[in-house]
Design an enzyme around this catalytic site. Sequence first.
Site, PDB file in Angstrom:
ATOM      1  N   GLN A  26      46.694  31.466  25.549  1.00 23.35           N
ATOM      2  CA  GLN A  26      46.565  32.137  26.978  1.00 23.35           C
ATOM      3  C   GLN A  26      46.531  30.897  27.838  1.00 23.35           C
ATOM      4  O   GLN A  26      45.958  29.998  27.642  1.00 23.35           O
ATOM      5  CB  GLN A  26      45.433  32.758  26.931  1.00 23.35           C
ATOM      6  CG  GLN A  26      45.333  34.169  26.521  1.00 23.35           C
ATOM      7  CD  GLN A  26      46.233  35.397  26.984  1.00 23.35           C
ATOM      8  OE1 GLN A  26      47.055  35.073  27.951  1.00 23.35           O
ATOM      9  NE2 GLN A  26      46.130  36.434  26.340  1.00 23.35           N
ATOM     10  N   SER A  27      47.268  31.240  29.105  1.00 21.22           N
ATOM     11  CA  SER A  27      47.478  30.113  29.972  1.00 21.22           C
ATOM     12  C   SER A  27      46.002  29.774  30.608  1.00 21.22           C
ATOM     13  O   SER A  27      45.742  28.431  30.438  1.00 21.22           O
ATOM     14  CB  SER A  27      48.538  30.294  31.095  1.00 21.22           C
ATOM     15  OG  SER A  27      49.695  30.591  30.319  1.00 21.22           O
ATOM     16  N   THR A  28      45.561  30.539  31.357  1.00 14.53           N
ATOM     17  CA  THR A  28      44.303  30.084  32.196  1.00 14.53           C
ATOM     18  C   THR A  28      43.195  30.821  31.426  1.00 14.53           C
ATOM     19  O   THR A  28      43.220  31.749  30.969  1.00 14.53           O
ATOM     20  CB  THR A  28      44.734  30.585  33.558  1.00 14.53           C
ATOM     21  OG1 THR A  28      44.640  31.867  33.498  1.00 14.53           O
ATOM     22  CG2 THR A  28      45.969  30.130  34.230  1.00 14.53           C
TER      23      THR A  28
END
Length: 699
Positions: A26-28
Amino acid sequence: MNAAFDPHQKVTAEHLKRNAYLYVRQSTPQQVFYNVESTQRQYALKQRAVAEGWPLERVVVLDGDLGQSATSAVDREGFQKLVTEVSLGRAGIVLGLEVSRLARNCSDWHRLLEICALTGTLILDEDGLYNPVDFNDRLLLGLKGTMSEAELHLIRARLQGGIRNKARRGELRMPLPVGLAYDAQNKVILNPDRQVQQAFCLFFTHYDRLGSALGVVRYFAEHHLHFPRRLRGGPNRGQLVWGSLIHTQALQILRNPRYAGAFVFGRTKVCRRAHGQPGHVLQPQDQWHTLLLNAHPGYITWEQYQDHQRTLRTCARAHGQDRRHGPPGQGPALLQGLVVCGVCGRRMTLRYHERHGKLMVDYLCQHESTEHGQAVCQHIPGTSIDRAMGELLLETMQPVTLELAFAVQAELQTRLEEVDRLRRQQIERAQYEADLARSRFMQVDPKNRLVADALEADWNDKLRRMTEAQEQYEQQRQKDHAVLDDASRQQVLALAQDLPRLWRDSATSDQDRKRMVRLLIEDVTLTKAEQLKVQVRFKGGATRTLDLPVPLSAWRERKTSREIVALIDDLLNTCCEQEIAAELNRRGCQSGTHGAFTRKRVLHICRHYGLQRRYDRLRAAGLLTGAELAAQLHVSTQTIAQWRRNGLLVAHPFSAKNECLYEPVGANAPCKQQGCKLADRPHVSQVATDRTNEVHHEA
Ligand SMILES: [Zn+2]
């Protein structure tokens, strides 16, 4: 299922011998936190691997990259591990969400797929199972990737187009800097918090006064004033907090056109830094996408904003890399380390040379010449500048000027009340927060010990802060009033009276003089044109511009002035060189080298300027030498000399040795008369001559 008999069967015993790798990402941190669904979907892929025949314990989950952006593989350990495992041929299958989509528009994934093809590793995502060795599957992956890339492009174009259109109309809702806020109608207004507003007003008035961001920061620090700031990240993102004003923030505020009431879009551009991280670069004003003036209320006018930008640029020039000045050195150059070139903005260096046994200074801008072998930018003799600066300092430090400064100071004192109000508001805020904490504590059920204790601690903390604020307020108040008592004012005035003596005292070292200069002057910009422009920036922001005549170079300075040459030319008609020197000295004229005139120097000047000599002038006017006259009158030269001594002939001396030329004689020529005393004969003044005494030079 029997793999050996099914040609469409992708998972073979060979694959099952190796591990399955599940890559979760997941990116952030926000996505990790809120997008639980997606994370769960990613973990659910594990079941698919088991369904395809991998034992559960052989499914390796790589989730070390949770919260890492996918823009680059640099920081993503998990992904790197995945690539390593695949390239070593240890992976039978790679599982991930939307691998087919990532395959095209993410170069890392694209490369991973190529390695998968080489090592015969399968790919599995929610859409299906792919074998990159198989042509059809590769085609499918490629198509899906291209389509998703196109899709992404269209979405982005549409979004960006919408954003740009909105921005063009000035309707785009953007995060606002701390002094501004949106009202209920989505209109930009000044932050309704009065304390915020006043802090900003104070900030801008002081920047206008001081012209230096650091100066404003110092002012806020000295007066213990807080400045609002908005939190940019973390769980309390967007919240307003009060703290000390820092320099970078001051610069950001000064550069932000929104404080001038302008709507701006596209002030920065995203760029990729060397290490792959994205960054923002400020664009020059003419490249901004949208700039709408007077779009909303602001703290300053647009003209003020432009002014500030100019000041910032010059300051940046004055404090760049090569602009840091060192401590005062031994030499007499008063402005050592303070001189800035008015042409290119670089700091000027100095060079000494000796003239008349005195050290003379030249200021030169030679950065370009030393760094890039180009011509020296400016070369200015510094003696006259140093003299003018000394005078300027004495003039500035005169008691009269200081009285004026005190008056201004008193005026500023009244302005301190403004500051005082702000500080009082700081206390009020602390008081309010303490009250709030108190009422929170009062409302809680005292039996709920856990909550009550926490609230009580909070209340105590707020009370402590309030006392601190009050103490600080009192201290600062006393300080403000202690600034100007009469005794210290008298001291300063006495010092100012003493300064000229101290300055001119030969016992004062050059170094001390330079220290005095540095106490008062920030820097001096020199520009040489028809006149020498000397722009002085005092500490505290005041400026003065002096226009000096361009200093003469050595040979020019030694040159005798035009007027004196003309005077000599004139005097040559009536006097000899010796007399001229005496006459010039009597009139107080000065030669180019500032010495007295001598016969030799006058002769030199005649030679240099091609002035006709006294002798030649007399000859040109028809005067005769003694020998010529003697021949004409048939007497000896001794007789001529004797007649002259007795005034029988008109003679004009042309040298210091009393040599002279004679006026021709007409009918009344003296002749030898035996027995008559020379003294009794009529003098020339008594005989009529057809000539005047004056001999005019015919030019
Ligand atoms: Zn220069």
